[in-house]
Design a protein around this motif. Sequence first.
Motif, PDB file in Angstrom:
ATOM      1  N   PRO A 173       0.776  -1.239   0.000  1.00 21.83           N
ATOM      2  CA  PRO A 173       0.000   0.000   0.000  1.00 21.83           C
ATOM      3  C   PRO A 173       0.811   1.294   0.000  1.00 21.83           C
ATOM      4  O   PRO A 173       0.244   2.370  -0.065  1.00 21.83           O
ATOM      5  CB  PRO A 173      -0.827  -0.113   1.289  1.00 21.83           C
ATOM      6  N   ARG A 174       2.139   1.205   0.061  1.00 20.19           N
ATOM      7  CA  ARG A 174       2.975   2.411   0.102  1.00 20.19           C
ATOM      8  C   ARG A 174       3.897   2.429  -1.109  1.00 20.19           C
ATOM      9  O   ARG A 174       5.023   1.965  -1.048  1.00 20.19           O
ATOM     10  CB  ARG A 174       3.776   2.444   1.388  1.00 20.19           C
ATOM     11  N   LEU A 175       3.379   2.989  -2.204  1.00 21.76           N
ATOM     12  CA  LEU A 175       4.115   2.996  -3.463  1.00 21.76           C
ATOM     13  C   LEU A 175       4.324   4.405  -3.993  1.00 21.76           C
ATOM     14  O   LEU A 175       3.529   5.298  -3.733  1.00 21.76           O
ATOM     15  CB  LEU A 175       3.315   2.269  -4.550  1.00 21.76           C
ATOM     16  N   VAL A 176       5.374   4.562  -4.768  1.00 18.73           N
ATOM     17  CA  VAL A 176       5.565   5.737  -5.603  1.00 18.73           C
ATOM     18  C   VAL A 176       6.025   5.257  -6.972  1.00 18.73           C
ATOM     19  O   VAL A 176       6.640   4.202  -7.104  1.00 18.73           O
ATOM     20  CB  VAL A 176       6.575   6.754  -5.013  1.00 18.73           C
ATOM     21  N   THR A 177       5.701   6.027  -7.985  1.00 11.80           N
ATOM     22  CA  THR A 177       6.138   5.722  -9.339  1.00 11.80           C
ATOM     23  C   THR A 177       7.501   6.341  -9.552  1.00 11.80           C
ATOM     24  O   THR A 177       7.667   7.554  -9.397  1.00 11.80           O
ATOM     25  CB  THR A 177       5.139   6.290 -10.371  1.00 11.80           C
ATOM     26  N   LYS A 178       8.489   5.528  -9.900  1.00 11.44           N
ATOM     27  CA  LYS A 178       9.831   6.037 -10.193  1.00 11.44           C
ATOM     28  C   LYS A 178       9.939   6.426 -11.653  1.00 11.44           C
ATOM     29  O   LYS A 178      10.504   7.453 -12.000  1.00 11.44           O
ATOM     30  CB  LYS A 178      10.897   5.003  -9.842  1.00 11.44           C
ATOM     31  N   SER A 179       9.386   5.597 -12.534  1.00 14.18           N
ATOM     32  CA  SER A 179       9.419   5.924 -13.968  1.00 14.18           C
ATOM     33  C   SER A 179       8.193   5.324 -14.636  1.00 14.18           C
ATOM     34  O   SER A 179       7.641   4.322 -14.178  1.00 14.18           O
ATOM     35  CB  SER A 179      10.700   5.391 -14.626  1.00 14.18           C
ATOM     36  N   LEU A 180       7.799   5.968 -15.714  1.00 20.03           N
ATOM     37  CA  LEU A 180       6.639   5.532 -16.485  1.00 20.03           C
ATOM     38  C   LEU A 180       6.929   5.818 -17.953  1.00 20.03           C
ATOM     39  O   LEU A 180       7.280   6.940 -18.305  1.00 20.03           O
ATOM     40  CB  LEU A 180       5.380   6.288 -16.038  1.00 20.03           C
ATOM     41  N   ALA A 181       6.816   4.797 -18.790  1.00 21.21           N
ATOM     42  CA  ALA A 181       7.048   4.948 -20.231  1.00 21.21           C
ATOM     43  C   ALA A 181       5.804   4.469 -20.975  1.00 21.21           C
ATOM     44  O   ALA A 181       5.299   3.376 -20.709  1.00 21.21           O
ATOM     45  CB  ALA A 181       8.264   4.137 -20.675  1.00 21.21           C
ATOM     46  N   ILE A 182       5.314   5.293 -21.881  1.00 24.67           N
ATOM     47  CA  ILE A 182       4.116   4.988 -22.658  1.00 24.67           C
ATOM     48  C   ILE A 182       4.490   4.883 -24.125  1.00 24.67           C
ATOM     49  O   ILE A 182       5.265   5.695 -24.635  1.00 24.67           O
ATOM     50  CB  ILE A 182       3.052   6.118 -22.537  1.00 24.67           C
ATOM     51  N   GLU A 183       3.910   3.908 -24.790  1.00 24.20           N
ATOM     52  CA  GLU A 183       4.025   3.834 -26.248  1.00 24.20           C
ATOM     53  C   GLU A 183       2.613   3.968 -26.807  1.00 24.20           C
ATOM     54  O   GLU A 183       1.749   3.130 -26.557  1.00 24.20           O
ATOM     55  CB  GLU A 183       4.657   2.523 -26.694  1.00 24.20           C
ATOM     56  N   TYR A 184       2.386   5.058 -27.529  1.00 23.67           N
ATOM     57  CA  TYR A 184       1.081   5.327 -28.137  1.00 23.67           C
ATOM     58  C   TYR A 184       1.082   4.677 -29.517  1.00 23.67           C
ATOM     59  O   TYR A 184       1.832   5.080 -30.396  1.00 23.67           O
ATOM     60  CB  TYR A 184       0.850   6.836 -28.248  1.00 23.67           C
ATOM     61  N   LEU A 185       0.255   3.658 -29.697  1.00 25.26           N
ATOM     62  CA  LEU A 185       0.272   2.874 -30.932  1.00 25.26           C
ATOM     63  C   LEU A 185      -0.824   3.286 -31.913  1.00 25.26           C
ATOM     64  O   LEU A 185      -0.611   3.253 -33.126  1.00 25.26           O
ATOM     65  CB  LEU A 185       0.136   1.383 -30.599  1.00 25.26           C
ATOM     66  N   ARG A 186      -2.000   3.610 -31.397  1.00 29.76           N
ATOM     67  CA  ARG A 186      -3.142   4.041 -32.203  1.00 29.76           C
ATOM     68  C   ARG A 186      -3.907   5.081 -31.404  1.00 29.76           C
ATOM     69  O   ARG A 186      -3.859   5.074 -30.184  1.00 29.76           O
ATOM     70  CB  ARG A 186      -4.091   2.867 -32.479  1.00 29.76           C
ATOM     71  N   PRO A 187      -4.666   5.940 -32.065  1.00 34.24           N
ATOM     72  CA  PRO A 187      -5.490   6.881 -31.299  1.00 34.24           C
ATOM     73  C   PRO A 187      -6.481   6.125 -30.407  1.00 34.24           C
ATOM     74  O   PRO A 187      -7.074   5.136 -30.825  1.00 34.24           O
ATOM     75  CB  PRO A 187      -6.225   7.675 -32.384  1.00 34.24           C
ATOM     76  N   VAL A 188      -6.630   6.591 -29.182  1.00 37.86           N
ATOM     77  CA  VAL A 188      -7.562   6.002 -28.226  1.00 37.86           C
ATOM     78  C   VAL A 188      -8.863   6.799 -28.321  1.00 37.86           C
ATOM     79  O   VAL A 188      -8.872   8.004 -28.084  1.00 37.86           O
ATOM     80  CB  VAL A 188      -6.992   6.050 -26.793  1.00 37.86           C
ATOM     81  N   PRO A 189      -9.958   6.148 -28.673  1.00 34.75           N
ATOM     82  CA  PRO A 189     -11.212   6.885 -28.854  1.00 34.75           C
ATOM     83  C   PRO A 189     -11.846   7.304 -27.527  1.00 34.75           C
ATOM     84  O   PRO A 189     -11.701   6.618 -26.518  1.00 34.75           O
ATOM     85  CB  PRO A 189     -12.111   5.879 -29.575  1.00 34.75           C
ATOM     86  N   VAL A 190     -12.533   8.441 -27.536  1.00 36.47           N
ATOM     87  CA  VAL A 190     -13.318   8.847 -26.371  1.00 36.47           C
ATOM     88  C   VAL A 190     -14.681   8.163 -26.440  1.00 36.47           C
ATOM     89  O   VAL A 190     -15.126   7.738 -27.509  1.00 36.47           O
ATOM     90  CB  VAL A 190     -13.493  10.383 -26.288  1.00 36.47           C
ATOM     91  N   GLU A 191     -15.288   8.039 -25.278  1.00 35.09           N
ATOM     92  CA  GLU A 191     -16.632   7.486 -25.144  1.00 35.09           C
ATOM     93  C   GLU A 191     -16.809   6.091 -25.745  1.00 35.09           C
ATOM     94  O   GLU A 191     -17.879   5.751 -26.256  1.00 35.09           O
ATOM     95  CB  GLU A 191     -17.673   8.466 -25.693  1.00 35.09           C
TER      96      GLU A 191
END
Length: 171
Positions: A84-102
């Motif tokens: 229950p005691r976490l912090v994010t040290k690093s975060l890497a995202i790869e955007y492959l396709r547009p993510v639709p809303v709704e």
Amino acid sequence: MAEPLDPDGFAIEPSASGRLLCGGCAPDEACRLGVEIAGTQDGALRCDVTCARQWHGGPGVAHGGWIAAVFDDVLSMVVLRTEPRLVTKSLAIEYLRPVPVERPLTVLARIGTHAEGRWEVSAQMTLATAGPPLATARAELRTRRRDHYARHRDWLARQPVPHCNGFDTES
């Protein structure tokens, strides 16, 4: 959750309804990003989410910041069930396709490795109806040191306060 007077006592634990919510969302008992834990699938934590129109970045597509925030939330959730005691040290995202809303989306997150308070986790986001990944993420999470927030508070107190325009013009 711990009292605000003890910031280092803060931990994300299941709420009265059993939900894991960050400190900003817990008081309202609702995730502002729309993330809902749906269970497990093939050893991964499965979360359902729909990007509300208010989070759009371009016509009909999610803002990349919303996608990153969802991944940060879900990648933490997969570990929060244990730590229950976490912090994010690093975060890497790869955007492959547009993510639709709704449109209903599924995020699957899994723990890769864990050793000495260090967690390597990964996730992918798809349309809920299946199909290729729209985005993937990987992160390193750390078990938070007991004095994490106190150290931050003390460091911040030593920093100069910027002028009202946001820039310090003194040289």
